[in-house]
Enzyme design. Sequence first.
Site, PDB file in Angstrom:
ATOM      1  N   SER A  12      -2.867  12.721   2.294  1.00 10.14           N
ATOM      2  CA  SER A  12      -4.083  13.095   1.805  1.00 10.14           C
ATOM      3  C   SER A  12      -5.088  11.812   1.219  1.00 10.14           C
ATOM      4  O   SER A  12      -6.495  11.883   1.550  1.00 10.14           O
ATOM      5  CB  SER A  12      -3.830  14.035   0.506  1.00 10.14           C
ATOM      6  N   ARG A  90       9.061   3.793   2.090  1.00 14.42           N
ATOM      7  CA  ARG A  90      10.164   2.886   2.488  1.00 14.42           C
ATOM      8  C   ARG A  90       9.753   1.678   1.813  1.00 14.42           C
ATOM      9  O   ARG A  90       8.858   1.122   1.813  1.00 14.42           O
ATOM     10  CB  ARG A  90      10.386   2.696   4.081  1.00 14.42           C
ATOM     11  N   ILE A  91      10.949   1.019   1.406  1.00  9.69           N
ATOM     12  CA  ILE A  91      10.820  -0.372   0.796  1.00  9.69           C
ATOM     13  C   ILE A  91      10.814  -1.206   1.983  1.00  9.69           C
ATOM     14  O   ILE A  91      11.737  -1.268   3.047  1.00  9.69           O
ATOM     15  CB  ILE A  91      11.913  -0.868  -0.201  1.00  9.69           C
ATOM     16  N   ASN A 106      -0.657  -1.427  -1.994  1.00  8.19           N
ATOM     17  CA  ASN A 106       0.069   0.099  -2.045  1.00  8.19           C
ATOM     18  C   ASN A 106      -0.784   0.786  -3.317  1.00  8.19           C
ATOM     19  O   ASN A 106      -1.438   0.352  -4.199  1.00  8.19           O
ATOM     20  CB  ASN A 106       1.627  -0.275  -2.509  1.00  8.19           C
ATOM     21  N   HIS A 108       0.253   3.822  -6.169  1.00  8.97           N
ATOM     22  CA  HIS A 108       1.366   4.557  -6.845  1.00  8.97           C
ATOM     23  C   HIS A 108       0.656   5.462  -7.839  1.00  8.97           C
ATOM     24  O   HIS A 108      -0.137   5.151  -8.707  1.00  8.97           O
ATOM     25  CB  HIS A 108       2.327   3.474  -7.406  1.00  8.97           C
ATOM     26  N   ASP A 140       4.896  -6.251  -3.132  1.00 11.01           N
ATOM     27  CA  ASP A 140       5.923  -7.292  -2.563  1.00 11.01           C
ATOM     28  C   ASP A 140       6.905  -6.704  -2.189  1.00 11.01           C
ATOM     29  O   ASP A 140       6.906  -5.321  -1.911  1.00 11.01           O
ATOM     30  CB  ASP A 140       6.054  -8.302  -3.691  1.00 11.01           C
ATOM     31  N   GLY A 142       9.652  -5.473  -3.773  1.00  7.00           N
ATOM     32  CA  GLY A 142      10.245  -4.738  -4.851  1.00  7.00           C
ATOM     33  C   GLY A 142       9.787  -3.236  -4.747  1.00  7.00           C
ATOM     34  O   GLY A 142       9.203  -2.832  -3.638  1.00  7.00           O
TER      35      GLY A 142
HETATM   36  C1  GAR Z   1       0.534   9.460  -3.313  1.00  5.41           C
HETATM   37  O1  GAR Z   1       0.362   9.941  -4.523  1.00  5.41           O
HETATM   38  C2  GAR Z   1       0.847   7.982  -3.400  1.00  5.41           C
HETATM   39  O2  GAR Z   1       0.589   7.569  -4.732  1.00  5.41           O
HETATM   40  C3  GAR Z   1       2.464   8.261  -3.645  1.00  5.41           C
HETATM   41  O3  GAR Z   1       2.778   9.019  -2.552  1.00  5.41           O
HETATM   42  C4  GAR Z   1       1.779  10.082  -2.457  1.00  5.41           C
HETATM   43  C5  GAR Z   1       1.345  10.290  -1.051  1.00  5.41           C
HETATM   44  O4  GAR Z   1       0.380  11.302  -1.042  1.00  5.41           O
HETATM   45  N1  GAR Z   1       3.266   7.006  -3.212  1.00  5.41           N
HETATM   46  C6  GAR Z   1       4.341   6.707  -3.965  1.00  5.41           C
HETATM   47  O5  GAR Z   1       5.002   7.538  -5.091  1.00  5.41           O
HETATM   48  C7  GAR Z   1       4.957   5.321  -3.675  1.00  5.41           C
HETATM   49  N2  GAR Z   1       6.089   5.062  -4.501  1.00  5.41           N
HETATM   50  P1  GAR Z   1      -0.316  11.479   0.290  1.00  5.41           P
HETATM   51  O6  GAR Z   1       0.575  11.676   1.635  1.00  5.41           O
HETATM   52  O7  GAR Z   1      -0.954  13.029   0.227  1.00  5.41           O
HETATM   53  O8  GAR Z   1      -1.498  10.544   0.427  1.00  5.41           O
END
Ligand code: GAR
EC number: 2.1.2.2
Length: 189
Positions: A12, A90-91, A106, A108, A140, A142
Amino acid sequence: MRIVVLVSGTGSNLQAVLDAVRDGQLDVEIAAVGSDRPGTYGVERAADAGYPTFVVNFRDYPARADWNRALTREVASYAPDLVLSSGFMRIVDEEFINSFNGRYLNTHPALLPSFPGAHGVRDALAYGVKITGCTVHWADAGVDTGPILAQAAVEVLDGDTEETLHERIKVQERRLLLETLDRLSREGL
Ligand code: GAR
């Protein structure tokens, strides 16, 4: 600014980027959209919009290092200025990070460094914080670590579930992501 977008799921946030580019609100060139597994809605959205797509399937590789190398090669073949992890779960290893050093962005759904990982929304709810939010940062090797570029706060409401809270966070996350990409495309990395 040429970008490659990596997704693992619904996409999304990717859709918000696709829409902004289509509407001329964001001046970036989407070189390709890729995933770590087949059949993601994110890749389907990109294909529907006419962009090149690829899958470097994590399960096709005996060792994580082999998968990392294949992903690094595939992404590099599109010569991106920036790689966007948009729900890419994925890391990646040092080889990938070094290849796109300081250019791997990224997002989060929590206020890092709190609640990193795959369940940032669930973990924040379980802890009982009253304010959470979202973070856009240079990634990075992590888990959701690296220099922070932008954050937005979102209040946790009584009765929130992981889904309702995540939806409100995503509204802010999309805004923050588009603003950050716009700024980077105009001002440079
Ligand atoms: C988002 O909220 C993103 O921040 C999170 O996955 C969701 C993807 O939503 N990412 C993480 O949690 C990374 N650690 P989407 O596929 O609907 O864009």
